[in-house]
Design an enzyme around this catalytic site. Structure first.
Site, mmCIF file in Angstrom:
data_model
loop_
_atom_site.group_PDB
_atom_site.id
_atom_site.type_symbol
_atom_site.label_atom_id
_atom_site.label_comp_id
_atom_site.label_asym_id
_atom_site.label_seq_id
_atom_site.Cartn_x
_atom_site.Cartn_y
_atom_site.Cartn_z
ATOM 1 N N LYS A 15 -11.775 0.693 -1.760
ATOM 2 C CA LYS A 15 -10.869 1.362 -2.628
ATOM 3 C C LYS A 15 -11.324 1.496 -4.228
ATOM 4 C CE LYS A 15 -7.632 0.630 1.153
ATOM 5 N NZ LYS A 15 -7.090 -0.337 1.830
ATOM 6 N N SER A 42 0.515 -1.334 0.027
ATOM 7 C CA SER A 42 -0.007 -0.018 -0.152
ATOM 8 C C SER A 42 0.905 1.297 -0.011
ATOM 9 C CB SER A 42 -1.046 0.044 1.193
ATOM 10 O OG SER A 42 -0.342 -0.269 2.448
ATOM 11 N N HIS A 93 -5.329 -3.427 -2.828
ATOM 12 C CA HIS A 93 -4.962 -2.432 -4.101
ATOM 13 C C HIS A 93 -4.903 -3.016 -5.220
ATOM 14 C CE1 HIS A 93 -4.124 0.627 -0.898
ATOM 15 N NE2 HIS A 93 -3.660 -0.280 -0.090
HETATM 16 C C1 LIG Z 1 -7.025 -0.400 3.285
HETATM 17 C C2 LIG Z 1 -6.236 -1.565 3.601
HETATM 18 C C3 LIG Z 1 -7.019 -2.611 4.401
HETATM 19 C C4 LIG Z 1 -8.213 -2.201 5.367
HETATM 20 O O1 LIG Z 1 -9.282 -2.212 4.786
HETATM 21 P P1 LIG Z 1 -10.466 -1.272 5.069
HETATM 22 O O2 LIG Z 1 -11.599 -1.792 4.256
HETATM 23 O O3 LIG Z 1 -10.074 0.286 4.715
HETATM 24 O O4 LIG Z 1 -10.554 -1.744 6.699
HETATM 25 C C5 LIG Z 1 -6.383 -3.819 4.551
HETATM 26 N N1 LIG Z 1 -5.093 -4.178 3.901
HETATM 27 C C6 LIG Z 1 -4.455 -3.236 3.097
HETATM 28 C C7 LIG Z 1 -3.441 -3.683 2.233
HETATM 29 C C8 LIG Z 1 -5.117 -2.121 2.972
HETATM 30 O O5 LIG Z 1 -4.577 -1.013 2.027
#
Ligand SMILES: *Cc1c(COP(=O)(O)O)cnc(C)c1O
Length: 385
Positions: free
Chosen positions: A236, A177, A205
């Site tokens: 996302k 990320s 991602h």
């Molecule tokens: C954003 C993210 C999460 C958490 O997901 P949410 O739905 O925002 O709680 C988990 N793993 C990674 C790699 C992330 O970037």
């Protein structure tokens, strides 16, 4: 305790590590209003520009009209609505795995799944740069927690070779990320076969962005195996909220019984699932969006000539500009902000010490002119700072 909290906050402030929330007064988009100012933003994970898509807004309004706004009960009582069920089936089919299960967030999914699948006599093997919630899920599981250097297949193999754990689970981000690079998933899957381990992939991602039609990292690498369990978030690229886990039917059946963050939690409103079903359709039909995003990424990488700061090796929408010092990263971010451009400075502990960076996040909602404006602003900052 309150005195301790106060001094801990003051220390953060003097260390330049106090985080401040911006107040957003617009939908999440490439042009936003934050703290009452207009900005061109490179901050969101809304990689396909779906968070304010008119078709999804309409889908949510319609679904709220016929399913209400709240789930009202946990999944195993009466909270599991047909909209949730439809979305689970749609997601499983989309990513090419037998079954899927929804969680209210990615954080909850990682904690719930790791906590359910492994325990005291088992071992988790984790990349050092994994997302915080994979670490938290690992601690919570009580399994032995082994971390290996970022993307280091040989280091992972030597840990697996020495392990006497009953069950072994490799848990990694597919797209990191804060770095934007990919994990060598095919090599990891080969190690799973060799050492009887399983592979838990966090595709937060990759989902929506990678793969032929946005199916994510599995399709990108053409991976198929009963040893794979994938988790992807829906807040996302999918533009809404939530997460799902997909894998063999027996894995999903077991999680329904034992993942505590699933069993003891109220599911997200059914209207969100209906909205997400529409979003997955847009993702599947979004080849033009992904093509546009790929062009923007290529243009950005080809046209940023920066000596002071380095772009990191990423082919994804996450394009970090490595700065080094916390203060310099912050100054660069603040300077861009004076030019009307928002890019977050990411500092420790989110990234390792001395690797503070700008996390530039590109989206299909950006235009080529937006990218040109960003490049010009960074070039200007390099002259001034
Ligand atoms: C954003 C993210 C999460 C958490 O997901 P949410 O739905 O925002 O709680 C988990 N793993 C990674 C790699 C992330 O970037």
């Amino acid at each position: 305790m309150l005195e301790h909290l106060k001094s801990a906050l003051e220390k953060r402030k003097t260390d330049g590590l106090l985080r401040q929330r911006r107040l957003l007064d617009s939908p999440q988009a490439e042009h936003i209003v934050a703290n009452s100012q207009k900005y061109l933003s490179f901050c969101s994970n809304d990689y396909l520009g779906l968070a304010n898509h008119p078709a999804l807004v309409a889908a949510m309004q319609k679904a709220a009209g016929d399913s209400g706004v709240g789930s009202g009960a946990s999944n195993l009582i009466t909270g599991h609505h047909r909209y949730h069920d439809n979305l689970e089936k749609q997601l499983a089919k989309f990513v090419g795995l037998p079954a899927a299960l929804l969680f209210s967030t990615g954080y909850m999914a990682n904690i719930g799944v790791l906590g359910a699948l492994v325990g005291r006599n088992d071992a988790i093997f984790a990349d050092k740069l994994n997302h915080a919630c994979l670490n938290d899920g690992s601690y919570y599981s009580l399994a032995e927690f082994n971390r290996f250097a970022h993307n280091d297949v040989a280091a992972l193999e030597s840990l697996l070779k020495d392990s006497i754990a009953k069950h072994k689970l490799i848990a990694v981000d597919a797209v990191f990320s804060m770095d934007g690079d990919l994990a060598p998933l095919p090599e990891y899957l080969a190690l799973c076969e060799k050492y009887d381990a399983y592979l838990y992939i966090d595709d937060a991602h990759g989902f929506g962005v990678l793969g032929e039609h946005g199916e994510g990292s599995l399709t990108h690498f053409n991976l198929k195996s009963p040893r794979i369990i994938v988790m992807a978030t829906l807040g996302k690229a999918a533009g809404v909220a939530g997460a799902f886990v997909a894998g063999e039917q027996v894995v999903i059946d077991y999680l329904i019984q034992t993942a505590k963050s699933y069993v003891y939690s109220t599911p997200a409103p059914p209207a969100l699932s209906a909205t997400l079903s529409a979003s997955v359709n847009l993702i599947e039909q979004g080849d033009d969006l992904r093509e546009h995003l790929r062009r923007l990424i290529a243009y950005f990488k080809d046209n940023l000539y920066c000596k002071k700061w380095q772009l990191m090796p990423s082919i994804t929408a996450v394009q970090p500009l490595l700065v080094g010092s916390n203060q310099e990263a912050l100054s660069l971010s603040e300077y861009l902000q004076t030019l009307g451009i928002l890019v977050p400075a990411i500092r420790p502990p989110t990234v390792p010490v001395d690797t503070a960076r700008l996390r530039i996040s590109l989206s299909a909602a950006h235009t080529l002119d937006d990218i040109k404006a960003l490049i010009a602003a960074i070039h200007q900052a390099e002259q001034v700072l």
